[in-house]
Scaffold this active site. Structure first.
Site, PDB file in Angstrom:
ATOM      1  N   ASP A  92       2.943  -4.927   7.857  1.00 20.88           N
ATOM      2  CA  ASP A  92       1.715  -4.147   7.705  1.00 20.88           C
ATOM      3  C   ASP A  92       0.569  -5.136   7.901  1.00 20.88           C
ATOM      4  O   ASP A  92       0.282  -5.957   7.033  1.00 20.88           O
ATOM      5  CB  ASP A  92       1.689  -3.501   6.308  1.00 20.88           C
ATOM      6  CG  ASP A  92       0.375  -2.775   6.037  1.00 20.88           C
ATOM      7  OD1 ASP A  92      -0.590  -2.959   6.804  1.00 20.88           O
ATOM      8  OD2 ASP A  92       0.314  -2.040   5.034  1.00 20.88           O
ATOM      9  N   HIS A 148       0.871  -1.175   0.000  1.00 17.44           N
ATOM     10  CA  HIS A 148       0.000   0.000   0.000  1.00 17.44           C
ATOM     11  C   HIS A 148       0.912   1.230   0.000  1.00 17.44           C
ATOM     12  O   HIS A 148       2.028   1.175   0.542  1.00 17.44           O
ATOM     13  CB  HIS A 148      -0.827  -0.063   1.289  1.00 17.44           C
ATOM     14  CG  HIS A 148      -1.899   0.964   1.418  1.00 17.44           C
ATOM     15  ND1 HIS A 148      -1.645   2.251   1.847  1.00 17.44           N
ATOM     16  CD2 HIS A 148      -3.236   0.904   1.217  1.00 17.44           C
ATOM     17  CE1 HIS A 148      -2.778   2.924   1.898  1.00 17.44           C
ATOM     18  NE2 HIS A 148      -3.767   2.135   1.517  1.00 17.44           N
ATOM     19  N   GLN A 157      -4.624  -5.590   6.722  1.00 18.99           N
ATOM     20  CA  GLN A 157      -5.630  -6.468   6.116  1.00 18.99           C
ATOM     21  C   GLN A 157      -5.649  -7.860   6.745  1.00 18.99           C
ATOM     22  O   GLN A 157      -6.528  -8.659   6.426  1.00 18.99           O
ATOM     23  CB  GLN A 157      -5.390  -6.600   4.597  1.00 18.99           C
ATOM     24  CG  GLN A 157      -5.587  -5.321   3.817  1.00 18.99           C
ATOM     25  CD  GLN A 157      -7.032  -4.821   3.825  1.00 18.99           C
ATOM     26  OE1 GLN A 157      -7.977  -5.549   4.132  1.00 18.99           O
ATOM     27  NE2 GLN A 157      -7.215  -3.565   3.502  1.00 18.99           N
ATOM     28  N   LYS A 168     -10.708  -1.085  10.306  1.00 14.10           N
ATOM     29  CA  LYS A 168     -10.906  -2.273   9.456  1.00 14.10           C
ATOM     30  C   LYS A 168     -11.333  -3.470  10.300  1.00 14.10           C
ATOM     31  O   LYS A 168     -11.634  -4.535   9.791  1.00 14.10           O
ATOM     32  CB  LYS A 168      -9.632  -2.587   8.679  1.00 14.10           C
ATOM     33  CG  LYS A 168      -9.237  -1.465   7.710  1.00 14.10           C
ATOM     34  CD  LYS A 168      -8.053  -1.840   6.878  1.00 14.10           C
ATOM     35  CE  LYS A 168      -7.403  -0.657   6.208  1.00 14.10           C
ATOM     36  NZ  LYS A 168      -8.119  -0.187   5.021  1.00 14.10           N
ATOM     37  N   CYS A 197      -4.769   2.490  -3.630  1.00 12.54           N
ATOM     38  CA  CYS A 197      -3.514   3.002  -3.051  1.00 12.54           C
ATOM     39  C   CYS A 197      -2.346   2.062  -3.332  1.00 12.54           C
ATOM     40  O   CYS A 197      -1.435   1.919  -2.499  1.00 12.54           O
ATOM     41  CB  CYS A 197      -3.633   3.240  -1.538  1.00 12.54           C
ATOM     42  SG  CYS A 197      -4.806   4.502  -1.119  1.00 12.54           S
TER      43      CYS A 197
HETATM   44  N1  PMP Z   1      -1.921  -0.949   4.497  1.00 15.04           N
HETATM   45  C1  PMP Z   1      -2.881  -1.697   3.937  1.00 15.04           C
HETATM   46  C2  PMP Z   1      -2.541  -3.088   3.453  1.00 15.04           C
HETATM   47  C3  PMP Z   1      -4.167  -1.196   3.830  1.00 15.04           C
HETATM   48  O1  PMP Z   1      -5.137  -1.939   3.260  1.00 15.04           O
HETATM   49  C4  PMP Z   1      -4.457   0.113   4.307  1.00 15.04           C
HETATM   50  C5  PMP Z   1      -5.840   0.710   4.171  1.00 15.04           C
HETATM   51  N2  PMP Z   1      -6.405   0.559   2.915  1.00 15.04           N
HETATM   52  C6  PMP Z   1      -3.431   0.844   4.882  1.00 15.04           C
HETATM   53  C7  PMP Z   1      -2.171   0.279   4.960  1.00 15.04           C
HETATM   54  C8  PMP Z   1      -3.634   2.231   5.417  1.00 15.04           C
HETATM   55  O2  PMP Z   1      -4.477   2.210   6.527  1.00 15.04           O
HETATM   56  P1  PMP Z   1      -5.022   3.568   7.181  1.00 15.04           P
HETATM   57  O3  PMP Z   1      -5.541   4.386   6.043  1.00 15.04           O
HETATM   58  O4  PMP Z   1      -6.077   3.126   8.125  1.00 15.04           O
HETATM   59  O5  PMP Z   1      -3.856   4.219   7.842  1.00 15.04           O
END
Ligand code: PMP
Length: 411
Positions: A205, A128, A208, A231, A369
């Site tokens: 990270d 991401h 997910q 999430k 993203c």
């Molecule tokens: N890493 C991953 C794998 C994600 O799916 C997301 C959210 N789509 C993020 C980071 C970022 O999370 P946040 O916007 O809650 O900081």
């Protein structure tokens, strides 16, 4: 594998999520955008209202009754979160705004202390943006290099390439547990073991992964893990950085201000102990309390049961979607979880998403993203359906009907 939730149990649990009862364009909502953010159950909503109605006060600062109640609830949440990810110590749980801020914290503080010219940071090609850009920023500042583990056509990391890239210049590895654009579950245990064999720390990270199955930071032996409350049925703007105590003690503070200090004079400031050293300013008190309520809610169902239920629905959806020749799957890893990324023939994902939306189906469209992932597949984006335990086979059937209708219009 644990039992799955029965249809009746899902029906009952859905009543905890008032939003699932709403309609869009006069049709019952099908919410398949859980990877972006999950819906919130009543106990989470109630916990926020209760805090502001009954014991709103700042934490760690007052001897008065309300402040004590708020501090107790806030710190109780830290305990629940520590247990949820099997951290050894509560002080290893740092409250942040979310995954993004947690990764920025590590990139900035670790980078300041440990990155030098000629060093490198190793990430993967399916990260991401929040696990790419913070590292780019610090690498640029420190004249270090960002190296990237590639993936194969199915969307699985090339571990042969990882072995080659993991050389002596690497000072930290930062990879996602599950890809939010492909659904791939990465072999993080193997990555961590191989990095540790060379004394290289690893950041996971977990954004997910933590909503879908039990994650034990101790079993993984992760040095850092970032994840977001929203999430996992909790509030937005709140998240966690887990860090091993020894590592967190080695890192300089990320931000300065109140809470993160023991004493301040113009000559010298002594920083506070963990976890407060990394929690400058008044925190998101209701966020922590509400996340604690979300964890209680999940524990009442059982995360293993949630995993088994979601997996059964994923298999059901995949099997039905495979029967439609116009669907092209993006990401077909053997080990996958939670979501399906796809395209409808040559149709633009936004057009597909819009036609599904008009039929009451909320899916995500775009690059999620993960622009580098889309560049590798040479596509503008995907349509992504992502599931939670409250989703049903009937909802998947409705999406399939909507896809067939969209195909007639677009193809
Ligand atoms: N890493 C991953 C794998 C994600 O799916 C997301 C959210 N789509 C993020 C980071 C970022 O999370 P946040 O916007 O809650 O900081």
């Amino acid at each position: 594998m644990s039992d799955i939730l029965s249809k009746q149990e899902i029906k009952e649990l859905r009543k905890d999520f008032p939003i699932l009862e709403r309609t869009v364009y006069g049709l019952p909502l099908v919410y398949f955008d859980n990877a972006a953010t999950a819906q919130k159950p009543l106990p989470v909503l109630d916990s926020i209202e209760k805090y502001y109605r009954e014991y709103n006060a700042n934490v760690h600062r007052g001897v008065h009754r309300l402040s004590q109640e708020a501090t107790d609830a806030f710190e109780e949440a830290r305990k629940k979160i520590a247990v949820f990810i099997d951290a050894k110590e509560e002080k290893e749980i740092i409250f942040t705004k979310g995954t993004t801020e947690a990764i920025n914290l590590v990139a900035s503080s670790f980078g300041k202390q440990f990155l030098h010219e000629g060093d490198s940071v190793l990430i993967s090609a399916m990260e991401h943006h929040s696990n790419i850009v913070p590292w780019q920023i610090i690498c640029e500042e420190k004249k270090a290099k960002l190296k990237v583990i590639p993936f194969n056509e199915a969307g699985e990391l090339r571990m042969d390439e990882f072995d080659k890239l993991l050389d002596d210049t690497v000072k930290i590895v930062a990879v996602t547990y599950i890809s939010n654009s492909l659904g791939t579950i990465n072999p993080v245990e193997e990555i961590i073991a191989k990095a540790h064999a060379k004394n290289i720390p690893v950041l996971i990270d977990g954004a997910q992964a933590t909503p879908h199955f039990p994650v034990s930071v101790q079993k993984l032996d992760a040095d850092f893990m970032a994840f977001s409350a929203h999430k996992i049925y909790g509030p937005t703007g709140f998240g966690i950085l887990y860090g091993k105590e020894a590592w967190l003690n080695k890192l300089p503070p990320y931000q300065g201000g109140g809470e993160m200090i023991k004493s301040v004079s113009f000559e010298k400031t002594i920083y506070n102990e963990l976890p407060f050293k990394f929690e400058a300013g008044t925190p998101d008190i209701s966020g922590a309390i509400a996340f604690g309520a979300a964890i209680d809610y999940i524990n009442n169902i059982g995360i293993e049961k949630i995993h088994a239920t979601e997996n059964a629905l994923l298999q059901y959806a995949l099997q039905k979607m495979k029967a439609l020749p116009q669907i092209r799957f993006i990401g077909e890893a053997k080990n996958r979880s939670g979501l399906i990324s796809f395209l409808l023939g040559a149709a633009h994902p936004f057009d597909t998403g819009e036609l599904l939306d008009k039929q009451g189906i909320a899916v995500r469209t775009g690059h999620h993203c993960c622009q580098p992932v889309m560049d590798i597949f040479n596509i503008p984006g995907t349509v992504r359906a992502s599931f939670a335990f409250y989703n049903t086979e009937e909802e998947v059937d409705r999406m399939l009907k909507a896809i067939e209708k969209a195909s007639k219009i677009l193809l």
